[in-house]
Design an enzyme around this catalytic site. Structure first.
Site, mmCIF file in Angstrom:
data_model
loop_
_atom_site.group_PDB
_atom_site.id
_atom_site.type_symbol
_atom_site.label_atom_id
_atom_site.label_comp_id
_atom_site.label_asym_id
_atom_site.label_seq_id
_atom_site.Cartn_x
_atom_site.Cartn_y
_atom_site.Cartn_z
ATOM 1 N N LYS A 167 0.761 -1.136 0.004
ATOM 2 C CA LYS A 167 -0.074 0.379 -0.015
ATOM 3 C C LYS A 167 0.768 1.304 -0.219
ATOM 4 O O LYS A 167 0.438 2.370 -0.467
ATOM 5 C CB LYS A 167 -1.156 -0.171 1.173
ATOM 6 C CG LYS A 167 -2.350 -0.983 1.008
ATOM 7 C CD LYS A 167 -3.202 -0.459 0.103
ATOM 8 C CE LYS A 167 -4.510 -1.197 0.271
ATOM 9 N NZ LYS A 167 -5.813 -0.752 -0.595
ATOM 10 N N SER A 175 0.448 -9.910 -0.378
ATOM 11 C CA SER A 175 0.165 -8.563 -0.173
ATOM 12 C C SER A 175 0.570 -7.869 1.039
ATOM 13 O O SER A 175 0.787 -6.475 1.094
ATOM 14 C CB SER A 175 -1.353 -8.183 -0.472
ATOM 15 O OG SER A 175 -2.040 -8.776 0.432
#
Length: 414
Positions: A51, A306
């Site tokens: 992110k 992720s």
């Protein structure tokens, strides 16, 4: 709007800010699925998730005037950490809205990365609740809003993951398995692959309890879900981004839904076998391999890991969800005779030698011959529950099986 060119610009913008994370073969998975399984380790990123790429790219490209004002974002955790770290690097004030259900570990990390530059506001039960409040505050106070996924600069930043994969890959990639929440990562990544490696199939992975992209693609419109399971917090949104949906409906080849319990099994397996700590969303892509095992046999597959921002306080829930999914945890309401020796009889005559009582709640009623007991059993083999039910019937124990009664289970156990 040229998304690919935006990704190339983002690569320059992120130089020296983000880590080039490893792309490494996992031998255990490769052997199990008879494929070459490569893990893109974004869990090792500077804020332990990808992110930071989108957040920094967006914030760093704001105008000078916008940078002088407090920026605002909403996040279930990882986007917040990316924004917080970016605020600290760029010396920009930020207000970050997060759901009250966000794991404590993620909240602490946001403050750690942002330090004195960020203020955290906990509001609502879901990401969507926090998003609404954050957007309202930003609009009313004329503050720059940093979307977690529905923005070209954010999408472009996330797309740099794909550039890194293709930079180091020595053989053609047949499949990329990508976790999907709001769709920012898969939008940027799929754009790059369609341009530079068009034969690679892009497979989106969503939690079964939050099938936002799957539903939108099936409906042909960006549908908003009414209710979702919030457990896979990094990928549980009621609606994907509008821009992301428009990109994905042209770029991705399939979307797989993975049960939350399966995700938990993967988290525990990765910890025990690989010494990897991943969050639920970080385990999605690896969890999906089972559902594509025939297609990927003999192929080269990349799984995007992720993020690793998991909260140790969730371990008990993760274990129980895994056991329930694997058929090794079972709950019953049993009418127990109110007489001495009834529990001993149950243990000796009903349970197997390796079965374990993990939950026992009894409410005694003095005026009755029997009383209800909620019993949780952990078994060694999933088929043993059939024998337990048979023995209870033969010994006259009246019972209700709770595992397949979702609402009652949630009220009594969940």
């Amino acid at each position: 709007m040229n998304v690919f060119e935006e990704v190339m610009q983002a690569k320059i913008q992120l130089n020296g800010v983000v880590l080039t994370t490893p792309l490494a073969e996992n031998r255990n998975l490769s052997e199990e699925f008879q494929a070459t399984v490569l893990l893109k380790r974004e869990d090792l990123q500077v804020v332990r998730s990808y992110k930071i790429r989108g957040a920094y790219n967006k914030i760093s490209t704001l105008s000078d005037a916008e940078k002088t004002r407090e920026i605002v974002c909403a996040s279930a955790g990882n986007h917040a950490q990316g924004v917080a770290y970016s605020c600290h690097l760029l010396k920009i004030k930020g207000k970050i809205y997060m759901p009250k259900t966000t794991p404590k570990q993620k909240i602490k990390q946001v403050q750690l990365f942002g330090k004195e530059y960020v203020e955290i506001v906990l509001t609502g039960d879901t990401f969507d609740d926090a998003y609404a409040k954050a957007f309202e505050y930003a609009t009313e106070n004329n503050r720059p809003f940093i979307p977690p996924f529905d923005d070209i600069k954010v999408i472009a930043g996330q797309g740099t993951v794909a550039l890194e994969i293709l930079d180091v890959a020595t053989i053609p990639i047949d499949y990329v398995f990508v976790p999907v929440g709001g769709g920012g990562l898969i939008s940027g990544l799929s754009t790059v692959f369609k341009k530079l490696s068009p034969n690679t199939k892009i497979i989106g992975i969503e939690p079964e309890g939050a099938p936002s992209m799957k539903t939108a693609l099936a409906d042909g419109t960006n549908t908003r879900l009414e209710n979702i399971d919030k457990f896979v917090d990094g990928a549980a949104v009621k609606q994907v981004g509008s821009l992301n949906f428009e990109i994905c409906k042209h770029n991705i080849d399939d979307v797989i839904l993975v049960p939350e319990g399966k995700v938990c099994t993967t988290i525990l397996r990765l910890y025990n076998e690989e010494a990897m700590v991943v969050e639920p969303a970080g385990a999605l892509s690896i969890s999906a391999l089972d559902f594509y095992k025939d297609e990927i046999k003999g192929k080269t597959v990349v799984c995007i890991v992720s993020g690793s921002n998991n909260d140790i306080e969730r371990t008990a829930e993760i274990k129980e969800r895994s056991l329930l999914y694997e058929g090794l945890m079972h709950y019953f309401i049993i009418q127990f005779p109110q007489r001495p020796g009834a529990l001993k009889e149950f243990v000796n005559d009903i349970l197997g030698p390796e079965d374990d009582i993990t939950y026992f709640q009894f409410k005694q009623k003095n005026s009755r011959e029997s009383g209800p007991v909620i019993v949780g059993l952990e078994l060694k083999n999933r088929t043993d529950v059939l024998a337990i039910k048979t023995r209870m019937k033969s010994k006259g124990f009246q019972f209700n099986y709770l595992n397949d009664k979702e609402e009652l289970f949630a009220q009594l156990i969940g």
